[in-house]
Design a protein around this motif. Structure first.
Motif, PDB file in Angstrom:
ATOM      1  N   PHE A  87       5.141   2.378 -25.956  1.00 25.17           N
ATOM      2  CA  PHE A  87       6.209   3.364 -26.141  1.00 25.17           C
ATOM      3  C   PHE A  87       7.309   3.133 -25.121  1.00 25.17           C
ATOM      4  O   PHE A  87       7.110   2.481 -24.087  1.00 25.17           O
ATOM      5  CB  PHE A  87       5.664   4.793 -26.043  1.00 25.17           C
ATOM      6  N   ASP A  88       8.480   3.681 -25.410  1.00 19.56           N
ATOM      7  CA  ASP A  88       9.629   3.623 -24.509  1.00 19.56           C
ATOM      8  C   ASP A  88       9.842   4.988 -23.858  1.00 19.56           C
ATOM      9  O   ASP A  88       9.760   5.134 -22.650  1.00 19.56           O
ATOM     10  CB  ASP A  88      10.867   3.168 -25.277  1.00 19.56           C
ATOM     11  N   SER A  89      10.094   6.026 -24.671  1.00 16.44           N
ATOM     12  CA  SER A  89      10.284   7.371 -24.135  1.00 16.44           C
ATOM     13  C   SER A  89       8.930   7.995 -23.793  1.00 16.44           C
ATOM     14  O   SER A  89       7.929   7.730 -24.463  1.00 16.44           O
ATOM     15  CB  SER A  89      11.023   8.249 -25.147  1.00 16.44           C
ATOM     16  N   PRO A  90       8.867   8.835 -22.742  1.00 10.50           N
ATOM     17  CA  PRO A  90       7.575   9.392 -22.306  1.00 10.50           C
ATOM     18  C   PRO A  90       6.931  10.285 -23.358  1.00 10.50           C
ATOM     19  O   PRO A  90       7.599  10.916 -24.182  1.00 10.50           O
ATOM     20  CB  PRO A  90       7.955  10.204 -21.062  1.00 10.50           C
ATOM     21  N   ASP A  91       5.610  10.331 -23.313  1.00 10.24           N
ATOM     22  CA  ASP A  91       4.815  11.223 -24.157  1.00 10.24           C
ATOM     23  C   ASP A  91       4.947  12.654 -23.625  1.00 10.24           C
ATOM     24  O   ASP A  91       5.436  12.882 -22.517  1.00 10.24           O
ATOM     25  CB  ASP A  91       3.361  10.766 -24.105  1.00 10.24           C
ATOM     26  N   VAL A  92       4.530  13.631 -24.427  1.00 11.50           N
ATOM     27  CA  VAL A  92       4.546  15.024 -23.972  1.00 11.50           C
ATOM     28  C   VAL A  92       3.139  15.524 -23.682  1.00 11.50           C
ATOM     29  O   VAL A  92       2.921  16.717 -23.532  1.00 11.50           O
ATOM     30  CB  VAL A  92       5.226  15.964 -25.003  1.00 11.50           C
ATOM     31  N   VAL A 143      -5.430  -3.323 -32.787  1.00 19.35           N
ATOM     32  CA  VAL A 143      -4.494  -2.353 -33.354  1.00 19.35           C
ATOM     33  C   VAL A 143      -3.405  -2.098 -32.322  1.00 19.35           C
ATOM     34  O   VAL A 143      -3.700  -1.841 -31.147  1.00 19.35           O
ATOM     35  CB  VAL A 143      -5.194  -1.028 -33.715  1.00 19.35           C
ATOM     36  N   VAL A 144      -2.159  -2.180 -32.763  1.00 16.46           N
ATOM     37  CA  VAL A 144      -1.019  -1.857 -31.908  1.00 16.46           C
ATOM     38  C   VAL A 144      -0.338  -0.618 -32.479  1.00 16.46           C
ATOM     39  O   VAL A 144       0.030  -0.590 -33.659  1.00 16.46           O
ATOM     40  CB  VAL A 144      -0.021  -3.027 -31.829  1.00 16.46           C
ATOM     41  N   VAL A 145      -0.212   0.408 -31.655  1.00 16.40           N
ATOM     42  CA  VAL A 145       0.420   1.667 -32.057  1.00 16.40           C
ATOM     43  C   VAL A 145       1.756   1.780 -31.320  1.00 16.40           C
ATOM     44  O   VAL A 145       1.798   1.727 -30.087  1.00 16.40           O
ATOM     45  CB  VAL A 145      -0.474   2.877 -31.716  1.00 16.40           C
ATOM     46  N   LEU A 146       2.834   1.932 -32.079  1.00 19.10           N
ATOM     47  CA  LEU A 146       4.177   2.098 -31.521  1.00 19.10           C
ATOM     48  C   LEU A 146       4.630   3.520 -31.802  1.00 19.10           C
ATOM     49  O   LEU A 146       4.531   3.984 -32.940  1.00 19.10           O
ATOM     50  CB  LEU A 146       5.139   1.100 -32.151  1.00 19.10           C
ATOM     51  N   ALA A 147       5.123   4.205 -30.779  1.00 18.82           N
ATOM     52  CA  ALA A 147       5.455   5.624 -30.961  1.00 18.82           C
ATOM     53  C   ALA A 147       6.728   5.990 -30.209  1.00 18.82           C
ATOM     54  O   ALA A 147       7.017   5.445 -29.136  1.00 18.82           O
ATOM     55  CB  ALA A 147       4.293   6.500 -30.473  1.00 18.82           C
ATOM     56  N   GLU A 148       7.473   6.909 -30.783  1.00 15.24           N
ATOM     57  CA  GLU A 148       8.641   7.493 -30.106  1.00 15.24           C
ATOM     58  C   GLU A 148       8.800   8.939 -30.544  1.00 15.24           C
ATOM     59  O   GLU A 148       8.468   9.313 -31.667  1.00 15.24           O
ATOM     60  CB  GLU A 148       9.915   6.697 -30.396  1.00 15.24           C
ATOM     61  N   GLN A 149       9.270   9.772 -29.613  1.00 14.10           N
ATOM     62  CA  GLN A 149       9.539  11.167 -29.936  1.00 14.10           C
ATOM     63  C   GLN A 149      10.912  11.533 -29.367  1.00 14.10           C
ATOM     64  O   GLN A 149      11.442  10.868 -28.477  1.00 14.10           O
ATOM     65  CB  GLN A 149       8.428  12.086 -29.422  1.00 14.10           C
ATOM     66  N   VAL A 168       5.932   6.978 -35.741  1.00 12.98           N
ATOM     67  CA  VAL A 168       4.802   6.147 -35.323  1.00 12.98           C
ATOM     68  C   VAL A 168       4.664   4.975 -36.292  1.00 12.98           C
ATOM     69  O   VAL A 168       4.855   5.139 -37.505  1.00 12.98           O
ATOM     70  CB  VAL A 168       3.487   6.957 -35.287  1.00 12.98           C
ATOM     71  N   VAL A 169       4.331   3.821 -35.756  1.00 17.21           N
ATOM     72  CA  VAL A 169       4.007   2.640 -36.565  1.00 17.21           C
ATOM     73  C   VAL A 169       2.667   2.108 -36.079  1.00 17.21           C
ATOM     74  O   VAL A 169       2.433   2.003 -34.866  1.00 17.21           O
ATOM     75  CB  VAL A 169       5.082   1.549 -36.444  1.00 17.21           C
ATOM     76  N   VAL A 170       1.771   1.793 -37.010  1.00 21.93           N
ATOM     77  CA  VAL A 170       0.458   1.228 -36.686  1.00 21.93           C
ATOM     78  C   VAL A 170       0.369  -0.167 -37.302  1.00 21.93           C
ATOM     79  O   VAL A 170       0.562  -0.334 -38.513  1.00 21.93           O
ATOM     80  CB  VAL A 170      -0.687   2.112 -37.221  1.00 21.93           C
ATOM     81  N   LEU A 171       0.104  -1.167 -36.467  1.00 19.40           N
ATOM     82  CA  LEU A 171      -0.098  -2.541 -36.920  1.00 19.40           C
ATOM     83  C   LEU A 171      -1.563  -2.919 -36.728  1.00 19.40           C
ATOM     84  O   LEU A 171      -2.096  -2.805 -35.615  1.00 19.40           O
ATOM     85  CB  LEU A 171       0.773  -3.526 -36.148  1.00 19.40           C
ATOM     86  N   LEU A 227      18.093  -9.231 -42.881  1.00 20.77           N
ATOM     87  CA  LEU A 227      18.080  -7.783 -43.039  1.00 20.77           C
ATOM     88  C   LEU A 227      18.214  -7.126 -41.681  1.00 20.77           C
ATOM     89  O   LEU A 227      17.700  -7.628 -40.676  1.00 20.77           O
ATOM     90  CB  LEU A 227      16.779  -7.326 -43.698  1.00 20.77           C
ATOM     91  N   THR A 228      18.911  -5.983 -41.642  1.00 23.40           N
ATOM     92  CA  THR A 228      19.082  -5.239 -40.405  1.00 23.40           C
ATOM     93  C   THR A 228      18.351  -3.919 -40.519  1.00 23.40           C
ATOM     94  O   THR A 228      18.503  -3.194 -41.507  1.00 23.40           O
ATOM     95  CB  THR A 228      20.577  -4.981 -40.120  1.00 23.40           C
ATOM     96  N   ALA A 229      17.544  -3.594 -39.511  1.00 24.81           N
ATOM     97  CA  ALA A 229      16.805  -2.336 -39.518  1.00 24.81           C
ATOM     98  C   ALA A 229      17.773  -1.162 -39.436  1.00 24.81           C
ATOM     99  O   ALA A 229      18.815  -1.254 -38.804  1.00 24.81           O
ATOM    100  CB  ALA A 229      15.833  -2.296 -38.340  1.00 24.81           C
ATOM    101  N   PRO A 230      17.449  -0.046 -40.061  1.00 24.69           N
ATOM    102  CA  PRO A 230      18.333   1.124 -40.023  1.00 24.69           C
ATOM    103  C   PRO A 230      18.377   1.718 -38.619  1.00 24.69           C
ATOM    104  O   PRO A 230      17.462   1.547 -37.815  1.00 24.69           O
ATOM    105  CB  PRO A 230      17.693   2.092 -41.021  1.00 24.69           C
ATOM    106  N   SER A 231      19.466   2.427 -38.338  1.00 23.34           N
ATOM    107  CA  SER A 231      19.625   3.076 -37.045  1.00 23.34           C
ATOM    108  C   SER A 231      18.870   4.409 -37.036  1.00 23.34           C
ATOM    109  O   SER A 231      18.336   4.852 -38.050  1.00 23.34           O
ATOM    110  CB  SER A 231      21.107   3.306 -36.751  1.00 23.34           C
ATOM    111  N   GLY A 232      18.856   5.065 -35.878  1.00 25.42           N
ATOM    112  CA  GLY A 232      18.234   6.380 -35.758  1.00 25.42           C
ATOM    113  C   GLY A 232      16.845   6.356 -35.170  1.00 25.42           C
ATOM    114  O   GLY A 232      16.330   7.387 -34.746  1.00 25.42           O
ATOM    115  N   ARG A 233      16.216   5.160 -35.142  1.00 27.58           N
ATOM    116  CA  ARG A 233      14.894   5.011 -34.525  1.00 27.58           C
ATOM    117  C   ARG A 233      14.943   3.804 -33.603  1.00 27.58           C
ATOM    118  O   ARG A 233      14.535   2.708 -33.975  1.00 27.58           O
ATOM    119  CB  ARG A 233      13.812   4.858 -35.596  1.00 27.58           C
ATOM    120  N   PRO A 234      15.459   3.978 -32.387  1.00 24.75           N
ATOM    121  CA  PRO A 234      15.715   2.825 -31.516  1.00 24.75           C
ATOM    122  C   PRO A 234      14.480   2.034 -31.141  1.00 24.75           C
ATOM    123  O   PRO A 234      14.591   0.844 -30.827  1.00 24.75           O
ATOM    124  CB  PRO A 234      16.369   3.461 -30.281  1.00 24.75           C
ATOM    125  N   PHE A 235      13.297   2.655 -31.165  1.00 19.61           N
ATOM    126  CA  PHE A 235      12.085   1.934 -30.786  1.00 19.61           C
ATOM    127  C   PHE A 235      11.276   1.494 -31.995  1.00 19.61           C
ATOM    128  O   PHE A 235      10.785   0.367 -32.047  1.00 19.61           O
ATOM    129  CB  PHE A 235      11.225   2.801 -29.859  1.00 19.61           C
TER     130      PHE A 235
END
Length: 277
Positions: A87-92, A143-149, A168-171, A227-235
């Motif tokens: 993750f980039d931004s801290p968890d709560v 398993v790799v879990v990517l998360a942002e809030q 959240v994205v799970v690979l 292809l370019t990923a959409p904006s709004g979800r920087p991580f």
């Protein structure tokens, strides 16, 4: 008569990737320990705490968001050897590592840890670390879990782009014959180098390669229909787009190049996927 060359050893391949966005908030955003955690976090840097957000209770727990999606991605029940939460931004959720909580939701109760403090480059780092574990012989499924809030409970020293939604994205990565998963990370680069890196990498992938770049990045027209990923979800945006496209690309046996740039750190990352399921 020349002896036949040995087949390449199995490597990790992406066998499943799921993405989901969430509304609302987690009850842990009202945990009094969150204020203690954030205050301790920013005190050495003299940054002000967002008392308004702490009082209102905003943000979402990474463990709560990822648990259901993780169960869906691992419905086959095959044991997992390694889980990485990035993750980039801290968890709560202060005081209890979300990676360990998610490990208990996985078949096999895998070794689990988190990676952070690398900006958006940490998603690529997590995949690179998983591949290194597999090469030791101790990991056949990762398993790799990517998360942002969306909530940042302090005022940053410089402006930062916050996500518009919790995501959240799970690979799921399985040891697969003929698979290739290669991560490259180049420090001290700017946005003007993205087109050069992509144009240099695509010929080696061959005709029909699929190129996916993160939002805000530009590539040379010679790279084909990138292809370019959409904006709004920087991580998670790049990876959510990969989740949507990868099944079709794998079915057509297309090599894949994914490209991301963390402009704050100046790290250009690429992921190459070839072969596999």
């Amino acid at each position: 008569m020349a002896a036949a060359s040995a087949p390449p050893p199995p490597a990790l391949g992406v066998t499943r990737i799921l993405a989901r966005s969430f509304d609302g908030r987690s009850e842990t955003s009202l945990d009094p320990d969150l204020r203690v955690f954030v205050t301790d976090l920013v005190r050495p840097y003299g940054l002000p705490v967002r008392e308004d957000l702490l009082a209102e209770g905003v943000g979402h727990s990474y463990a709560e968001m990822a648990e259901g999606l993780l169960g869906e991605a691992l419905a086959d029940g095959v044991p997992v050897d390694l889980l990485i939460l990035a993750f980039d931004s801290p968890d709560v959720r202060p005081g209890a590592p979300s990676s360990l909580a998610l490990s208990r939701s996985c078949p096999g109760s895998p070794l689990a840890f988190a990676l952070c403090d690398q900006g958006s480059a940490v998603a690529f780092s997590a995949l690179r670390v998983a591949a290194e574990y597999q090469r030791t012989g101790a990991c056949r499924r990762a398993v790799v879990v990517l998360a942002e809030q969306t909530a940042l409970h302090y005022r940053p020293a410089v402006p930062v782009q916050l996500p518009e939604r919790h995501s959240v994205v799970v690979l799921v990565l399985d040891e697969t014959a003929g698979a290739e998963l290669t991560v490259s990370q180049i420090p001290s680069v700017g946005g003007d180098m993205v087109a050069e890196v992509v144009s240099g990498a695509t010929p080696a992938l061959g005709v029909g390669a699929a190129v996916l770049v993160d939002s805000g990045l530009a590539v040379d027209e010679g790279c084909g229909a990138a292809l370019t990923a959409p904006s709004g979800r920087p991580f998670t945006g790049l990876w959510a787009e990969l989740a949507e496209r990868l099944p079709e690309w794998q079915a057509r046996r297309r090599p894949v190049l994914a490209v991301g740039l963390d402009a704050r750190l100046g790290v250009l990352s690429t992921l190459t996927l070839r072969g596999g399921p």
